[in-house]
Design an enzyme around this catalytic site. Sequence first.
Site, mmCIF file in Angstrom:
data_model
loop_
_atom_site.group_PDB
_atom_site.id
_atom_site.type_symbol
_atom_site.label_atom_id
_atom_site.label_comp_id
_atom_site.label_asym_id
_atom_site.label_seq_id
_atom_site.Cartn_x
_atom_site.Cartn_y
_atom_site.Cartn_z
ATOM 1 N N GLY A 13 0.855 -1.160 0.266
ATOM 2 C CA GLY A 13 -0.321 0.553 -0.282
ATOM 3 C C GLY A 13 0.718 1.574 0.435
ATOM 4 O O GLY A 13 0.075 2.172 0.344
ATOM 5 N N GLY A 15 2.397 2.820 -2.446
ATOM 6 C CA GLY A 15 1.730 3.552 -3.509
ATOM 7 C C GLY A 15 0.659 5.471 -2.854
ATOM 8 O O GLY A 15 0.786 5.983 -3.874
ATOM 9 N N ASP A 63 -2.141 -7.111 -5.663
ATOM 10 C CA ASP A 63 -2.877 -7.071 -5.098
ATOM 11 C C ASP A 63 -2.454 -8.296 -3.703
ATOM 12 O O ASP A 63 -2.575 -9.116 -4.076
ATOM 13 C CB ASP A 63 -4.573 -7.870 -6.013
ATOM 14 C CG ASP A 63 -5.785 -7.305 -5.398
ATOM 15 O OD1 ASP A 63 -5.264 -7.035 -4.212
ATOM 16 O OD2 ASP A 63 -7.010 -7.815 -5.457
ATOM 17 N N VAL A 64 -3.169 -7.558 -2.596
ATOM 18 C CA VAL A 64 -2.094 -8.429 -1.735
ATOM 19 C C VAL A 64 -2.919 -9.380 -1.513
ATOM 20 O O VAL A 64 -3.360 -10.448 -0.719
ATOM 21 C CB VAL A 64 -1.664 -7.637 -0.133
ATOM 22 C CG1 VAL A 64 -1.196 -6.723 -0.881
ATOM 23 C CG2 VAL A 64 -3.293 -6.726 -0.291
ATOM 24 N N TYR A 155 -14.578 -3.361 8.204
ATOM 25 C CA TYR A 155 -13.266 -3.065 8.503
ATOM 26 C C TYR A 155 -13.211 -2.551 9.683
ATOM 27 O O TYR A 155 -11.890 -3.037 10.013
ATOM 28 C CB TYR A 155 -13.437 -0.819 8.196
ATOM 29 C CG TYR A 155 -12.218 -0.948 8.637
ATOM 30 C CD1 TYR A 155 -11.519 -0.079 7.489
ATOM 31 C CD2 TYR A 155 -11.911 0.176 9.119
ATOM 32 C CE1 TYR A 155 -10.361 0.435 7.387
ATOM 33 C CE2 TYR A 155 -10.198 1.400 9.649
ATOM 34 C CZ TYR A 155 -10.355 0.892 8.521
ATOM 35 O OH TYR A 155 -8.815 2.010 8.557
ATOM 36 N N LYS A 159 -10.111 -5.239 11.074
ATOM 37 C CA LYS A 159 -8.428 -4.224 11.816
ATOM 38 C C LYS A 159 -7.949 -5.265 12.910
ATOM 39 O O LYS A 159 -7.842 -5.075 13.651
ATOM 40 C CB LYS A 159 -8.553 -3.097 12.182
ATOM 41 C CG LYS A 159 -8.455 -2.427 10.855
ATOM 42 C CD LYS A 159 -7.631 -2.864 10.025
ATOM 43 C CE LYS A 159 -7.246 -1.126 9.274
ATOM 44 N NZ LYS A 159 -6.020 -1.424 8.041
HETATM 45 N N1 LIG Z 1 -6.069 7.983 7.392
HETATM 46 C C1 LIG Z 1 -6.032 7.320 8.097
HETATM 47 O O1 LIG Z 1 -7.067 8.103 8.773
HETATM 48 C C2 LIG Z 1 -6.243 5.665 9.056
HETATM 49 C C3 LIG Z 1 -6.639 5.715 10.235
HETATM 50 C C4 LIG Z 1 -6.730 4.233 10.249
HETATM 51 C C5 LIG Z 1 -5.946 2.736 9.768
HETATM 52 N N2 LIG Z 1 -5.781 3.362 8.336
HETATM 53 C C6 LIG Z 1 -5.108 2.205 7.710
HETATM 54 O O2 LIG Z 1 -3.919 2.377 6.823
HETATM 55 C C7 LIG Z 1 -3.270 1.823 5.949
HETATM 56 C C8 LIG Z 1 -3.564 2.961 4.875
HETATM 57 O O3 LIG Z 1 -4.215 3.717 4.080
HETATM 58 P P1 LIG Z 1 -4.225 5.410 4.284
HETATM 59 O O4 LIG Z 1 -4.284 6.027 4.595
HETATM 60 O O5 LIG Z 1 -2.688 5.460 3.660
HETATM 61 O O6 LIG Z 1 -5.321 5.309 2.178
HETATM 62 P P2 LIG Z 1 -4.484 5.518 0.848
HETATM 63 O O7 LIG Z 1 -5.945 5.333 0.231
HETATM 64 O O8 LIG Z 1 -3.746 6.611 0.836
HETATM 65 O O9 LIG Z 1 -3.847 4.275 0.817
HETATM 66 C C9 LIG Z 1 -3.919 3.206 0.639
HETATM 67 C C10 LIG Z 1 -2.650 2.032 -0.500
HETATM 68 O O10 LIG Z 1 -3.560 0.762 -0.422
HETATM 69 C C11 LIG Z 1 -3.310 0.136 -2.451
HETATM 70 N N3 LIG Z 1 -3.973 -1.157 -1.195
HETATM 71 C C12 LIG Z 1 -5.499 -0.617 -1.315
HETATM 72 N N4 LIG Z 1 -6.224 -2.362 -1.973
HETATM 73 C C13 LIG Z 1 -4.661 -2.732 -1.519
HETATM 74 C C14 LIG Z 1 -4.616 -4.822 -1.988
HETATM 75 N N5 LIG Z 1 -6.401 -4.971 -2.739
HETATM 76 N N6 LIG Z 1 -3.408 -4.731 -2.502
HETATM 77 C C15 LIG Z 1 -2.480 -3.979 -2.668
HETATM 78 N N7 LIG Z 1 -2.440 -2.030 -2.440
HETATM 79 C C16 LIG Z 1 -3.565 -2.055 -1.541
HETATM 80 C C17 LIG Z 1 -4.532 1.703 -2.179
HETATM 81 O O11 LIG Z 1 -3.715 1.521 -4.066
HETATM 82 C C18 LIG Z 1 -3.394 2.756 -2.258
HETATM 83 O O12 LIG Z 1 -2.225 3.168 -2.620
HETATM 84 C C19 LIG Z 1 -5.030 1.134 5.786
HETATM 85 O O13 LIG Z 1 -4.799 -0.468 6.194
HETATM 86 C C20 LIG Z 1 -5.994 1.937 7.170
HETATM 87 O O14 LIG Z 1 -6.999 1.218 6.730
HETATM 88 C C21 LIG Z 1 -5.568 4.434 8.000
#
Ligand SMILES: NC(=O)c1ccc[n+]([C@@H]2O[C@H](COP(=O)([O-])OP(=O)(O)OC[C@H]3O[C@@H](n4cnc5c(N)ncnc54)[C@H](O)[C@@H]3O)[C@@H](O)[C@H]2O)c1
Length: 264
Positions: A13, A15, A63-64, A155, A159
């Site tokens: 993730g 990217g 795709d994980v 979700y 988690k």
């Molecule tokens: N942003 C928040 O407030 C927050 C809070 C708690 C947890 N998280 C967790 O942090 C992690 C990252 O989130 P973020 O906020 O950076 O989101 P983001 O959307 O900026 O980045 C997530 C990345 O994961 C990639 N992705 C999605 N599905 C995928 C798959 N099947 N295989 C490979 N890559 C995949 C997407 O293409 C994207 O680039 C997530 O697991 C999210 O649940 C985020």
Amino acid sequence: MSYLQGQIAVVTGSGSGIGKAVAEALCQQGAHVCIVDLDATRAAEVVEQFKAKGLRAADYALDVSNSRRVSEFFTSVEETYGKLDILVNCAGYAATSLLDEMDDEAWTRMLSVHADGSFYCLREAAKIMKKHHYGRVVNISSLAAESGMYGHVHYTAAKYAIVGLTEVAAKELGPFHITVNAIKPGIIRTPLGEQGLLANGVGERFERVTPIQRIGEPKDIARTAAFLVHPESDFITGTSIVVDGGFILMNEMDTVVCESLRQV
Ligand SMILES: NC(=O)c1ccc[n+]([C@@H]2O[C@H](COP(=O)([O-])OP(=O)(O)OC[C@H]3O[C@@H](n4cnc5c(N)ncnc54)[C@H](O)[C@@H]3O)[C@@H](O)[C@H]2O)c1
């Protein structure tokens, strides 16, 4: 000296958002980082940006949630680099739905990306790390696994699964000098955060009720991950670290009292 010099890391993730910030922090400490994302274009752009800063990284589209592809990817990592020191499971997405309105597909996809995906990557990484008697794994969970989040049953379940995965892996892999920890981020300003909890201009409200008085930034999570993967962080395993500026501590009573005191 950079403490990850010569180490190989995989950040899923990466990217975008948190994963990208984690990857950059690890690169800055000397690691060669595999930028893994479902979105091949994003992964390639991140590598270009990092290279322009003199950092070492390579992009991979994956795709994980696809077990076979995950297995093939880790085989290629081992063939290319000969080892794997660090795995950060960060790939994910968020969505909302009331539980009685959620269809099977929404439930299954969420569990498959977060829970299955983290498991597949951890399982394959563990096979490599065990051979070298060293490893650092960080799984990105969420505050949703601290107290279930309204409108996010899939979700939340996913988690919590990541926390369970973290605890069992820590027990089984500890004897091989592999630590496995989770981070539970609060509200972080990323594309996911902006489209979800921060949409509709509610950011200021969250800031007001957060003791540190701001929304989290990806670097807040990156710094925590960088600490957990330090070679000397070798007695911390199986734990989940909340990184939320104190947000989860606040309850409705605190908010009411706080607002009334600030008006005085
Ligand atoms: N942003 C928040 O407030 C927050 C809070 C708690 C947890 N998280 C967790 O942090 C992690 C990252 O989130 P973020 O906020 O950076 O989101 P983001 O959307 O900026 O980045 C997530 C990345 O994961 C990639 N992705 C999605 N599905 C995928 C798959 N099947 N295989 C490979 N890559 C995949 C997407 O293409 C994207 O680039 C997530 O697991 C999210 O649940 C985020």
